[in-house]
Every structure is written in C-alpha cells, then in structure tokens.
Design a protein around this motif. Structure first.
Motif, PDB file in Angstrom:
ATOM      1  N   ALA A  48     -55.345  33.759  45.132  1.00  0.00           N
ATOM      2  CA  ALA A  48     -55.809  33.460  43.778  1.00  0.00           C
ATOM      3  C   ALA A  48     -56.042  31.963  43.602  1.00  0.00           C
ATOM      4  O   ALA A  48     -57.061  31.541  43.035  1.00  0.00           O
ATOM      5  CB  ALA A  48     -54.789  33.958  42.754  1.00  0.00           C
ATOM      6  N   ALA A  49     -55.101  31.153  44.106  1.00  0.00           N
ATOM      7  CA  ALA A  49     -55.210  29.702  43.961  1.00  0.00           C
ATOM      8  C   ALA A  49     -56.390  29.139  44.745  1.00  0.00           C
ATOM      9  O   ALA A  49     -57.163  28.319  44.232  1.00  0.00           O
ATOM     10  CB  ALA A  49     -53.906  29.037  44.412  1.00  0.00           C
ATOM     11  N   GLY A 111     -52.673  33.133  33.808  1.00  0.00           N
ATOM     12  CA  GLY A 111     -53.725  32.207  33.372  1.00  0.00           C
ATOM     13  C   GLY A 111     -54.941  32.253  34.279  1.00  0.00           C
ATOM     14  O   GLY A 111     -56.083  32.241  33.805  1.00  0.00           O
ATOM     15  N   ILE A 112     -54.715  32.307  35.599  1.00  0.00           N
ATOM     16  CA  ILE A 112     -55.832  32.388  36.548  1.00  0.00           C
ATOM     17  C   ILE A 112     -56.584  33.704  36.369  1.00  0.00           C
ATOM     18  O   ILE A 112     -57.824  33.735  36.394  1.00  0.00           O
ATOM     19  CB  ILE A 112     -55.327  32.245  37.997  1.00  0.00           C
ATOM     20  CG1 ILE A 112     -54.768  30.840  38.231  1.00  0.00           C
ATOM     21  CG2 ILE A 112     -56.456  32.528  38.995  1.00  0.00           C
ATOM     22  CD1 ILE A 112     -54.109  30.657  39.589  1.00  0.00           C
ATOM     23  N   PHE A 113     -55.844  34.800  36.183  1.00  0.00           N
ATOM     24  CA  PHE A 113     -56.469  36.111  36.012  1.00  0.00           C
ATOM     25  C   PHE A 113     -57.380  36.146  34.790  1.00  0.00           C
ATOM     26  O   PHE A 113     -58.562  36.524  34.877  1.00  0.00           O
ATOM     27  CB  PHE A 113     -55.383  37.188  35.894  1.00  0.00           C
ATOM     28  CG  PHE A 113     -55.911  38.560  35.572  1.00  0.00           C
ATOM     29  CD1 PHE A 113     -56.730  39.235  36.460  1.00  0.00           C
ATOM     30  CD2 PHE A 113     -55.602  39.168  34.357  1.00  0.00           C
ATOM     31  CE1 PHE A 113     -57.229  40.502  36.159  1.00  0.00           C
ATOM     32  CE2 PHE A 113     -56.097  40.422  34.044  1.00  0.00           C
ATOM     33  CZ  PHE A 113     -56.910  41.093  34.941  1.00  0.00           C
ATOM     34  N   ILE A 114     -56.852  35.719  33.650  1.00  0.00           N
ATOM     35  CA  ILE A 114     -57.649  35.713  32.420  1.00  0.00           C
ATOM     36  C   ILE A 114     -58.823  34.743  32.551  1.00  0.00           C
ATOM     37  O   ILE A 114     -59.957  35.044  32.159  1.00  0.00           O
ATOM     38  CB  ILE A 114     -56.770  35.347  31.210  1.00  0.00           C
ATOM     39  CG1 ILE A 114     -55.700  36.428  30.995  1.00  0.00           C
ATOM     40  CG2 ILE A 114     -57.617  35.183  29.953  1.00  0.00           C
ATOM     41  CD1 ILE A 114     -54.676  36.077  29.931  1.00  0.00           C
ATOM     42  N   LEU A 207     -66.997  37.162  40.905  1.00  0.00           N
ATOM     43  CA  LEU A 207     -65.856  36.535  40.238  1.00  0.00           C
ATOM     44  C   LEU A 207     -64.891  37.574  39.684  1.00  0.00           C
ATOM     45  O   LEU A 207     -63.669  37.388  39.730  1.00  0.00           O
ATOM     46  CB  LEU A 207     -66.348  35.607  39.128  1.00  0.00           C
ATOM     47  CG  LEU A 207     -67.088  34.351  39.607  1.00  0.00           C
ATOM     48  CD1 LEU A 207     -67.728  33.605  38.444  1.00  0.00           C
ATOM     49  CD2 LEU A 207     -66.135  33.426  40.360  1.00  0.00           C
ATOM     50  N   TYR A 208     -65.424  38.668  39.158  1.00  0.00           N
ATOM     51  CA  TYR A 208     -64.549  39.751  38.678  1.00  0.00           C
ATOM     52  C   TYR A 208     -63.667  40.274  39.813  1.00  0.00           C
ATOM     53  O   TYR A 208     -62.461  40.508  39.635  1.00  0.00           O
ATOM     54  CB  TYR A 208     -65.381  40.910  38.115  1.00  0.00           C
ATOM     55  CG  TYR A 208     -66.008  40.647  36.757  1.00  0.00           C
ATOM     56  CD1 TYR A 208     -65.407  39.782  35.843  1.00  0.00           C
ATOM     57  CD2 TYR A 208     -67.194  41.269  36.390  1.00  0.00           C
ATOM     58  CE1 TYR A 208     -65.979  39.548  34.597  1.00  0.00           C
ATOM     59  CE2 TYR A 208     -67.770  41.053  35.149  1.00  0.00           C
ATOM     60  CZ  TYR A 208     -67.166  40.184  34.259  1.00  0.00           C
ATOM     61  OH  TYR A 208     -67.731  39.954  33.024  1.00  0.00           O
ATOM     62  N   ILE A 209     -64.270  40.464  40.970  1.00  0.00           N
ATOM     63  CA  ILE A 209     -63.521  40.972  42.127  1.00  0.00           C
ATOM     64  C   ILE A 209     -62.431  39.989  42.531  1.00  0.00           C
ATOM     65  O   ILE A 209     -61.300  40.382  42.860  1.00  0.00           O
ATOM     66  CB  ILE A 209     -64.472  41.239  43.313  1.00  0.00           C
ATOM     67  CG1 ILE A 209     -65.448  42.369  42.970  1.00  0.00           C
ATOM     68  CG2 ILE A 209     -63.689  41.591  44.577  1.00  0.00           C
ATOM     69  CD1 ILE A 209     -66.554  42.549  43.995  1.00  0.00           C
ATOM     70  N   CYS A 210     -62.753  38.694  42.487  1.00  0.00           N
ATOM     71  CA  CYS A 210     -61.786  37.661  42.886  1.00  0.00           C
ATOM     72  C   CYS A 210     -60.578  37.597  41.957  1.00  0.00           C
ATOM     73  O   CYS A 210     -59.519  37.087  42.342  1.00  0.00           O
ATOM     74  CB  CYS A 210     -62.474  36.288  42.937  1.00  0.00           C
ATOM     75  SG  CYS A 210     -63.660  36.112  44.290  1.00  0.00           S
ATOM     76  N   SER A 211     -60.704  38.101  40.734  1.00  0.00           N
ATOM     77  CA  SER A 211     -59.593  38.051  39.774  1.00  0.00           C
ATOM     78  C   SER A 211     -58.462  39.004  40.148  1.00  0.00           C
ATOM     79  O   SER A 211     -57.340  38.875  39.642  1.00  0.00           O
ATOM     80  CB  SER A 211     -60.097  38.381  38.371  1.00  0.00           C
ATOM     81  OG  SER A 211     -60.460  39.755  38.261  1.00  0.00           O
TER      82      SER A 211
END
Length: 528
Positions: A48-49, A111-114, A207-211
């Motif tokens: 994620a980071a 926070g990263i997810f949202i 980007l959705y997939i990366c979340s």
C-alpha cells in the motif's frame, strides 16, 4: 530477576534488564504462525505504501490527456506524496513512540485506502494532486511504525533475516505495480457515469485495484496486538506478558498458562500509560525525546540520516524515471528498427523534446488534439525485471547476512552498484540496459535496506519510531531533491546522472566503516 517456570528461560545471573528478559521470552515463543500473520500484514502495508509513490509513474502517460498534464504537472504529481511525508514524518514519529504502533498502522492504512479510492475517482488534475498529498500524510502515519512493529515482535536470532524479508516486500511491490499496470492500463475502458462530471478510464480502475492492499493491511493489523516492547517500555508489564502468551500459544500450540516467564520484574518502575493523563504522556515523551539529541545517539542519527538522504536522492529518481527511460528506449527501437548505445538513445530523445517544445512555442495560437503516448509491453516488462532483480538481491543478502555481516555485505553491494551504474555508457542492447538499470536500483535498495535494519535496532524502543521518522523525513527530502536534480543532470549530458549515482555509491561505501555493529553491541542486552 524475571520469574520463570523453567531454567531454560532463566536469564544470566545479575542480569535484571527487562528488555533482555523480553528477548528471552521472544526466543521461547519461537518463529511461527503469529509471525507469518504479522508478515502478511507487513506485506500488505508495504504494498500500500509503495503504490502511493509508484502508481503515478505508470498512469502519467495514460492520464495525460484526461487530466491535461504538462511536463511540470507530471513532475509535481510524482513528488507530492514525498512532500506530504516530509510535513508529517517528524510529528507522527513522536506520536507513534508515545501512543503505540498499532493505532497508527490502522489509521494510516485506512487513510491510504480512502485516499486511493478518491484518487481513483479524480476527474481533475488538482483533485488528484491534493489527494496524493493526503495519501503521503497517511503513508507517514503508518510507515514509521511498520519496521518497528515487525522488529519488536521478532526473535533476536532471526531478526536480521526477517527485516530483509521486509525489504524484499518493497521489491515485490514493484513487480505487483508493473503487473497490475500491464493488465489494466492498456484496456480500452471508458465508462460514462455522469457525462462531463464523472467518467472512468483504465487508470481509474488501476487505482481502485491498488486500494485493496491498504484495506487488507487495516484488517490484519486490527486483529494483531500492540508491540510487547512498546508495552513494557511504558510500564504495562501485564499487557506485554499477555501478548507474549498469545504468541507462544499460536506458535507452539501449547497452553497460554504454560508460558515459562511469569514476570519482567518491572512493576512500579514506570507508571502505566493507561493511567496517565494525555497531557502527562506528551510531557513525558518530550522529556524522553531529549535523549535522542544527546551523545552518542545524535551522532548515529546524523550518520544514518545522511546515508539515507544520499541514497534516496539517486534510488528514488532512478526508480521513478525508469518507466520513462524504458519508454524512450522502446520508442527509439520501434522508430529506427534497431537499438543503439544507451547515450545515443537518451540524447535523441532529449533533442526531440527540445524540438517539440520549440515548435509548440512557435504555434501557440494553433489548438492541438491531445494524443496520449501509451507505454508498450517492454516498459512494463522492464518494471517487472527491476522488481525481480531487486528481490533476488534481497534474498541473497538474507542468506549471506549472518555469515558475512551487515557492514561487509553493505560495502560489497555499494561497490557493485557503482560498477553497474558506470557500465551503462558502453551498453546498447535494451535487455542489457534493463538489467544494468535494474541492478543499480536493486543493489542500492538492498544497501539501504541493510542500513535500515541497523537503525531500526540501534535506537531504544521509546525513541525508535521518532528516530526512524526523522531519518525517513530526511530521506524524503532526498527523494524530492533527486526528482528535481535528475532531469537537470540529464539535460547536461546522458551519463551525468549515472556517473553521479556511481560516485554517490562509492562515497556511501566509505561511510559504511563508521556504522555501528548492532549484533555485537546488543549481544549482551538485546535490542533496547
């Protein structure tokens, strides 16, 4: 002295250090199911980071027209997450040392997810830029706690190898980013939800997939306990012991009550943080912070910060510019029907860019149609090669670190990095260029990982996250500087940035001599 049920866990006579007893307790817990769950959480959190800072380099060509991005806008979008980290790192490191690792690992990943979901829904450049800044701040909340959490749960005898596995996760994330981009970005996706206001393209779906990774990290960390070292260092002996019993039971299959260690003998030495007011906790933390800026810790902090700064100047700029360089080489081969020496291809691109800019200045009044220049399969393949080679170096280092030693291994790696970077001038085959570029990045990343394994263990538990945050903050300044300096050096001459990389690697190899030998220094007491 710690109270135990078996002689096996009994500390040496006269050793009343609670942290040494904790090291003995972690050894008794062994390495097992609990640590695999912790590694899974670490893997998702690192993915994620890393994707926060990596996705931009892949979507820039695809989203160029949709978001009306100029060259300057692209550079700013690449750099903005680092700006968010620089602004928040020092503050979050202090809080992580004061209030614990778990809450910030959970909050940062949420926070990263949202943020990634909102970023994937972006319809304008400025919206995406602002969200990238917020993602950088969220990343800062979690990143300084990831390595501390992993280190503080891991038995002493496997700690170096586990921390190198942690570094391998960063390499693996480069492979995942390239694979996801290769699968999703070439797709002809154009979904009109609300014409003119909300439209989705391939890069939005990417980007959705990366979340997903930050969501998985949040779930896994939610069910993991707080670090026992943090709990013990803040006087919460009973809570630390309960955590160790959980680890012992999960790893060995034995009953929790059969855990040999009954006490750390620290009750009453520190008032537990859960009965101290918030104001008092902050005051106590500020008092502890002063120790970080006194000898000998201040000297170690400065040395680690400088090495990280110099290393990330070259590593981050090479990593983020690598897809662009791959695209340059790929397009040159397609246009000319053959490859050429590395510098010939780079120079041809730079001269063509100047010509396009000059032509645009002469025809400013003529409107043009924006046609995005999509990366080909070779660019994505090179991204996978970069990740694979980096991962191989990390695995080899993990196998050699105990026998060779961290400092010796780091010195050898930096010398090899310098040789690979300097060799680019004489290459002309695209696959050789890809291997040498990947080797330069991979070796440098492995050296920085070995250094990180050192500084995570050098600083005491009550100052660890703050020290890591300061070093990361200085490193992010290096990342920002590198992204500014790299194109300037490239315009001065093809080999300028790569010769600079070679010289920096040589300089860092010389500084390795001054790094502390953690295994020897902490052998008697364990990591504090």
């Amino acid at each position: 002295m710690a109270k135990v049920l078996s002689n096996k866990a009994q500390p040496s006579k006269g050793d009343g250090d609670a942290m040494k007893v904790l090291e003995d307790a972690l050894t008794l817990c062994k390495f097992g199911k609990f640590h695999l769950l912790l590694l899974a959480a670490t893997l998702c959190s690192i993915f994620a980071a890393m994707l926060v800072t990596t996705t931009s380099s892949y979507i820039l060509p695809v989203a160029e027209c949709d978001l009306k991005m100029t060259i300057m806008f692209k550079g700013l979008l690449n750099a903005i997450p680092f700006l968010g980290q620089i602004g928040a790192s020092l503050f979050t490191g202090f809080l992580v040392d004061t209030f614990g690792r778990k809450i910030f690992l959970i909050g940062g990943n949420v926070g990263i997810f949202i943020g990634t979901l909102i970023e994937g829904s972006s319809q304008t450049y400025w919206m995406m830029l602002f969200i990238k800044l917020i993602e950088g701040i969220s990343l800062s909340l979690s990143f300084s706690a990831i390595s501390s959490m992993l280190s503080e749960f891991t038995p002493f005898h496997v700690r170096d190898r586990v921390l190198l596995a942690y570094s391998g996760f960063a390499s693996t994330s480069l492979i995942i980013a390239a694979l996801l981009a290769w699968v999703s970005l070439p797709l002809p996706i154009h979904v009109v939800v609300w014409e003119g206001y909300f439209e989705l393209h391939a890069w939005n779906i990417y980007l959705y997939i990366c979340s997903i990774w930050s969501l998985l990290a949040f779930i896994l960390y939610y069910y993991l306990p707080e670090s026992p070292k943090f709990l013990l260092s803040h006087g919460q002996e009973k809570e630390a012991l309960e955590v160790l019993k959980t680890i012992y039971s999960m790893n060995t299959g034995n009953d929790r009550d059969s855990f040999p260690i009954l006490s750390f003998n620290t009750s009453g030495t520190i008032k537990p943080t859960d009965v101290i007011s918030l104001k008092k906790q902050l005051v106590n933390a500020l008092i502890e912070v002063k120790e970080l800026f006194r000898r000998p810790l201040i000297y170690k902090l400065l040395l680690f910060s400088f090495i990280t700064f110099a290393g990330l100047i070259v590593f981050t700029s090479l990593r983020l510019w690598y897809p662009q360089i791959s695209t340059i080489i790929e397009n040159y081969s397609k246009s000319n029907g053959e490859s050429a020496p590395f510098c010939v291809m780079i120079t041809d691109y730079m001269e063509g860019l100047k010509e396009v800019q000059s032509r645009a200045m002469r025809n400013m009044t003529e409107p043009g149609i924006c046609i995005p220049k999509l990366s080909g399969s070779e660019t994505y393949m090179n991204g996978i090669i970069l990740g694979c080679i980096s991962l191989v170096f990390v695995v080899i280092s993990a196998c050699l670190v105990n026998s060779v030693g961290q400092k010796t291994l780091m010195f050898i790696i930096l010398i090899l990095c310098s040789i690979c970077s300097g060799s680019l001038y004489w290459t002309k085959q695209s696959i050789v260029i890809a291997v040498l570029m990947s080797a330069t990045c991979g070796l440098l990343q492995t050296a920085l990982s070995l250094q990180q394994n050192l500084f995570v263990r050098v600083f005491p538990t009550t100052l660890r996250a703050l020290a890591v945050s300061i070093i990361i903050m200085v490193g992010r300044i290096g990342s920002l500087s590198g992204n500014i300096i790299f194109p300037i050096l490239l315009s001065m001459g093809c080999m300028a940035p790569f010769i600079a990389t070679s010289l920096v690697a040589l300089g860092l190899a010389g500084l390795v001599y001054f790094l502390p030998n953690v295994n020897e220094e902490n052998k008697a007491t364990g990591d504090q």
